[in-house]
Design an enzyme around this catalytic site. Structure first.
Site, PDB file in Angstrom:
ATOM      1  N   ARG A 113     -10.582 -11.791 -33.664  1.00  0.00           N
ATOM      2  CA  ARG A 113      -9.548 -12.111 -32.662  1.00  0.00           C
ATOM      3  C   ARG A 113     -10.292 -12.682 -31.459  1.00  0.00           C
ATOM      4  O   ARG A 113     -11.051 -11.970 -30.785  1.00  0.00           O
ATOM      5  CB  ARG A 113      -8.771 -10.850 -32.294  1.00  0.00           C
ATOM      6  CG  ARG A 113      -7.631 -11.075 -31.296  1.00  0.00           C
ATOM      7  CD  ARG A 113      -6.884  -9.767 -31.090  1.00  0.00           C
ATOM      8  NE  ARG A 113      -5.945  -9.826 -30.005  1.00  0.00           N
ATOM      9  CZ  ARG A 113      -4.653 -10.152 -30.120  1.00  0.00           C
ATOM     10  NH1 ARG A 113      -4.172 -10.466 -31.295  1.00  0.00           N
ATOM     11  NH2 ARG A 113      -3.845 -10.162 -29.067  1.00  0.00           N
ATOM     12  N   HIS A 140      -1.767 -18.182 -34.879  1.00  0.00           N
ATOM     13  CA  HIS A 140      -1.657 -16.730 -35.072  1.00  0.00           C
ATOM     14  C   HIS A 140      -0.948 -16.471 -36.409  1.00  0.00           C
ATOM     15  O   HIS A 140       0.168 -15.976 -36.443  1.00  0.00           O
ATOM     16  CB  HIS A 140      -0.876 -16.126 -33.908  1.00  0.00           C
ATOM     17  CG  HIS A 140      -1.048 -14.657 -33.738  1.00  0.00           C
ATOM     18  ND1 HIS A 140      -1.801 -13.870 -34.584  1.00  0.00           N
ATOM     19  CD2 HIS A 140      -0.548 -13.802 -32.781  1.00  0.00           C
ATOM     20  CE1 HIS A 140      -1.764 -12.622 -34.187  1.00  0.00           C
ATOM     21  NE2 HIS A 140      -1.011 -12.558 -33.090  1.00  0.00           N
ATOM     22  N   GLN A 143       0.661 -12.950 -37.449  1.00  0.00           N
ATOM     23  CA  GLN A 143       1.913 -12.634 -36.779  1.00  0.00           C
ATOM     24  C   GLN A 143       3.099 -13.244 -37.511  1.00  0.00           C
ATOM     25  O   GLN A 143       4.153 -12.614 -37.652  1.00  0.00           O
ATOM     26  CB  GLN A 143       1.884 -13.150 -35.337  1.00  0.00           C
ATOM     27  CG  GLN A 143       3.163 -12.898 -34.555  1.00  0.00           C
ATOM     28  CD  GLN A 143       3.423 -11.431 -34.328  1.00  0.00           C
ATOM     29  OE1 GLN A 143       2.563 -10.734 -33.812  1.00  0.00           O
ATOM     30  NE2 GLN A 143       4.606 -10.953 -34.687  1.00  0.00           N
ATOM     31  N   ASP A 231       7.904 -15.708 -26.495  1.00  0.00           N
ATOM     32  CA  ASP A 231       6.606 -15.065 -26.356  1.00  0.00           C
ATOM     33  C   ASP A 231       6.263 -15.044 -24.872  1.00  0.00           C
ATOM     34  O   ASP A 231       6.916 -15.703 -24.051  1.00  0.00           O
ATOM     35  CB  ASP A 231       5.550 -15.846 -27.151  1.00  0.00           C
ATOM     36  CG  ASP A 231       4.218 -15.125 -27.274  1.00  0.00           C
ATOM     37  OD1 ASP A 231       4.148 -13.929 -26.909  1.00  0.00           O
ATOM     38  OD2 ASP A 231       3.243 -15.745 -27.730  1.00  0.00           O
ATOM     39  N   CYS A 270       6.709 -11.245 -30.291  1.00  0.00           N
ATOM     40  CA  CYS A 270       5.517 -10.646 -30.899  1.00  0.00           C
ATOM     41  C   CYS A 270       4.898  -9.555 -30.041  1.00  0.00           C
ATOM     42  O   CYS A 270       4.028  -8.822 -30.534  1.00  0.00           O
ATOM     43  CB  CYS A 270       4.493 -11.721 -31.243  1.00  0.00           C
ATOM     44  SG  CYS A 270       3.778 -12.565 -29.820  1.00  0.00           S
ATOM     45  N   ARG A 298       3.732  -5.792 -38.762  1.00  0.00           N
ATOM     46  CA  ARG A 298       2.350  -6.264 -38.710  1.00  0.00           C
ATOM     47  C   ARG A 298       1.496  -5.478 -39.704  1.00  0.00           C
ATOM     48  O   ARG A 298       0.649  -6.040 -40.402  1.00  0.00           O
ATOM     49  CB  ARG A 298       1.771  -6.127 -37.295  1.00  0.00           C
ATOM     50  CG  ARG A 298       2.362  -7.054 -36.248  1.00  0.00           C
ATOM     51  CD  ARG A 298       2.053  -8.523 -36.504  1.00  0.00           C
ATOM     52  NE  ARG A 298       0.635  -8.800 -36.632  1.00  0.00           N
ATOM     53  CZ  ARG A 298      -0.207  -8.970 -35.607  1.00  0.00           C
ATOM     54  NH1 ARG A 298       0.233  -8.876 -34.368  1.00  0.00           N
ATOM     55  NH2 ARG A 298      -1.473  -9.255 -35.828  1.00  0.00           N
TER      56      ARG A 298
END
Length: 313
Positions: A113, A140, A143, A231, A270, A298
Site C-alpha cells: 500500500r 485501488h 476495493q 470518496d 470506501c 473487504r
C-alpha cells in the site's frame, strides 16, 4: 500479470479479467456464507493457505486494508508479516528491487500500500511471488472487488447497472471504470472541471462496452441511478485542500441526490468518510447506505484475491 506455476500479480483489475473477477466474487460469497457465525479468527474448514505467509508493506496509513488482509490470511489458514516504511529498511533507502527479491525468499506473497504506482510495478518486476496492490495513487483494485461483491449481494446484477460517481476523479474511480469495462456496467461521473479521471481509464471502459458519461451536474448523474458512490475529496498527502474542497461542495451526496436516484438505490463509500463534506449524515446513516457491508466485504474479497494470486481459485 502471470508468474511461473500458476501464480499471478494483482496490480489492476485487468490482471485478472472479467471472468476471474466474477469467480472471485462468487467464491467470496460462498466462503462468507459457509462461515456463518463462526468466531472471526477461526480458519475456514479447508484452510487452503495453511503454511503460507503474506508480507504486507505499508507506506500509507490503513485500517480496512490492513485488517482485512490480516484476517483474510488467518481465515485461510495462513499468517502475515507487517512492514512499515518507518520501521523497515525501505524507509532508509533500500531499493524496492532488493526488497522484492528478499521478501520473495521469505514470504509467499507481497501486498503493498503505497503512493506512486511505479513503486508497486517495480516490486512486481523483481518479485518471484505474487504482488498485490493494496492502494496506489493510480488505482485501488481490491476495493472494487469488495464494492462489486456488495452490489451483487444486495440483489443488483452488474450488466447494465447504472452507477453514479460524485467528486474527485481519483484512484478508486479509476478502478471502478476498469471494472465497468470488464463487467459491463455503466458509470456516470459528476465532477468539477479539472478533476476528471484519467482518459486512459475512460477509454478502457468504453472499449469494453461500458457507457461512460462525464458531467459537471450532480443531479443529472444521480437521476434514476442504481448506485451512488463517493470518496474522500482530499486524499492523504494532497496539498490543495481548500481549493479542492470549495470545488467539490456542489457534489456532496445528500438527500436530494438520493431522491433523484431509483427508490432502491444504494449508497457506497470506501471509508473513511468525512460527514458533511462528500456525504451528508442523513445519507451516510440512512437505510440505503451499505458502507459497513462494503467495509466487511473487504475481508471476503481479499480472500478470493489471495487465493487467485496463489493459484488456488
Amino acid at each position: 500479470m502471470a508468474l511461473a506455476g500458476g501464480l499471478h500479480h494483482f496490480l489492476d483489475l485487468a490482471d485478472a479479467g472479467g471472468d476471474t473477477i466474477a469467480a472471485m466474487i462468487s467464491g467470496a460469497q460462498d466462503r462468507k456464507a459457509a462461515r456463518g457465525s463462526w468466531p472471526k479468527g477461526q480458519a475456514d474448514s479447508d484452510a487452503p493457505l495453511a503454511g503460507f505467509v503474506l508480507a504486507m508493506i505499508f507506506e500509507k496509513s490503513s485500517t480496512r486494508t490492513r485488517v482485512s488482509f490480516d484476517m483474510a490470511m488467518r481465515q485461510l489458514g495462513g499468517s502475515v508479516i507487517i512492514l512499515e516504511s518507518a520501521t523497515s529498511q525501505l524507509g532508509r533507502g533500500e531499493t524496492i528491487a532488493d526488497t522484492a527479491r528478499v521478501l520473495s525468499r521469505m514470504a509467499d506473497a507481497i501486498m503493498m500500500r503505497t503512493d506512486d504506482h511505479a513503486k508497486i510495478t517495480e516490486m512486481a518486476q523483481h518479485a518471484t511471488v505474487p504482488v498485490i496492490n493494496g492502494l496506489t495513487d493510480r488505482s485501488h483494485p481490491c476495493q472494487i472487488v469488495a464494492d462489486l461483491l456488495t452490489i451483487i449481494e444486495h440483489g443488483k446484477p452488474l450488466p447494465g447497472l447504472e452507477l453514479a460517481w460524485f467528486g474527485d476523479g481519483n484512484n478508486v474511480l479509476h478502478s471502478l471504470l476498469e471494472g465497468a469495462g470488464l463487467l459491463k456496467f455503466n458509470v456516470r461521473i459528476a465532477t468539477p472541471s479539472g478533476y476528471e479521471p484519467d482518459d486512459e481509464f475512460i477509454n478502457m471502459a468504453r472499449a469494453g462496452g461500458a457507457r461512460i458519461d462525464v458531467t459537471h451536474n450532480a443531479a443529472a448523474a444521480a437521476s434514476n441511478a442504481d448506485i451512488l458512490v463517493t470518496d474522500t475529496w482530499v486524499s492523504m498527502g494532497q496539498t490543495d485542500a481548500e481549493e479542492k474542497l470549495s470545488a467539490m461542495r456542489p457534489f456532496q451526496v445528500n438527500d436530494a441526490l438520493i431522491e433523484a436516484a431509483k427508490p432502491d438505490a444504494l449508497f457506497l463509500h470506501c471509508l473513511p468518510a468525512h460527514i458533511g463534506d462528500e456525504v451528508s449524515e442523513s445519507v451516510f446513516e440512512g437505510h440505503q447506505s451499505v458502507v459497513f457491508d462494503e467495509a466487511e466485504n473487504r475481508l471476503h474479497a481479499q480472500k478470493s484475491i489471495l487465493l487467485w494470486c496463489l493459484g488456488k481459485l
